[in-house]
Design an enzyme around this catalytic site. Structure first.
Site, PDB file in Angstrom:
ATOM      1  N   GLU A  34      67.610  77.904 -20.180  1.00 52.85           N
ATOM      2  CA  GLU A  34      66.251  77.803 -19.635  1.00 52.85           C
ATOM      3  C   GLU A  34      65.344  76.991 -20.553  1.00 52.85           C
ATOM      4  O   GLU A  34      64.190  77.335 -20.767  1.00 52.85           O
ATOM      5  CB  GLU A  34      65.673  79.199 -19.400  1.00 52.85           C
ATOM      6  CG  GLU A  34      66.427  79.974 -18.340  1.00 52.85           C
ATOM      7  CD  GLU A  34      65.832  81.344 -18.055  1.00 52.85           C
ATOM      8  OE1 GLU A  34      64.745  81.685 -18.578  1.00 52.85           O
ATOM      9  OE2 GLU A  34      66.464  82.088 -17.277  1.00 52.85           O
ATOM     10  N   CYS A  35      65.859  75.905 -21.063  1.00 49.29           N
ATOM     11  CA  CYS A  35      65.165  75.068 -22.041  1.00 49.29           C
ATOM     12  C   CYS A  35      64.872  73.710 -21.419  1.00 49.29           C
ATOM     13  O   CYS A  35      65.571  73.276 -20.505  1.00 49.29           O
ATOM     14  CB  CYS A  35      66.084  74.922 -23.263  1.00 49.29           C
ATOM     15  SG  CYS A  35      65.503  73.784 -24.540  1.00 49.29           S
TER      16      CYS A  35
END
Length: 182
Positions: A34-35
């Site tokens: 989730e970057c």
């Protein structure tokens, strides 16, 4: 001590000796699902498809130390990577790369290749620099992993020869790998 002295856990919790990868080119990466850099999974898979048959292995180590951007179990992370990016390279259990609970492999990698700065030709480098300065004015003098998708390149002899920060252009990573192929 060298890279082959380390054991790691795969996504099923089984011990894997890095001796398994002797004589291979390794790209060891700490990742997150989730970057802002998560799309690099696509680039990594492309590099893997081009160079795997020529001796490359990419070793993926999810890490949740940076903004809690690798939530979920090892199996959930692997399913996400396979479904979203078609990842086929080896994925390992979630680990810590900095601090008191850092995995010894990453302590070794950082000792071999310290932080040398960001590639400021990438638009994300200035953002990373400013964000890290707010947390620690002296961040650039420390070898700690700065964020997700830091990559370490290991040659066929097991020497850690290069460190790529997350802001490094993936074409440069591919070129460095290509230059190692004999």
């Amino acid at each position: 001590m060298n890279i082959y002295d380390f054991n790691v856990k795969d996504i099923k919790g089984q011990e894997v000796s890095l001796k398994t990868y002797r004589s291979k080119i390794l790209l060891i990466v700490n990742t997150a699902t989730e970057c802002g850099f998560t799309p690099q999974y696509e680039d990594l898979e492309g590099i893997y498809e081009v160079f795997h048959d020529k001796g490359l292995e990419i070793l993926d180590f999810p890490c949740d130390q940076f903004g809690h951007q690798a939530p979920g179990t090892d199996e959930q992370i692997a399913r996400f990577c396979t479904a979203r990016f078609g990842v086929t390279f080896p994925q390992f259990a979630k680990i810590e790369v900095n601090g008191e609970n850092q995995h010894p492999l990453f302590a070794y990698l950082k000792e071999q290749q310290t932080f040398k700065g960001f590639n400021f030709s990438d638009e994300g480098a200035e953002f990373m620099h400013k964000m890290l300065l707010k947390k620690d004015q002296d961040y650039a003098s420390k070898s700690d992993i700065k964020w997700n998708f830091t990559k370490f390149l290991v040659d066929q002899k097991g020497d850690v020869i290069r460190r790529f920060e997350p802001t490094e252009n993936m074409d440069n990573v591919a070129l460095a790998i290509k230059n190692l192929i004999k």
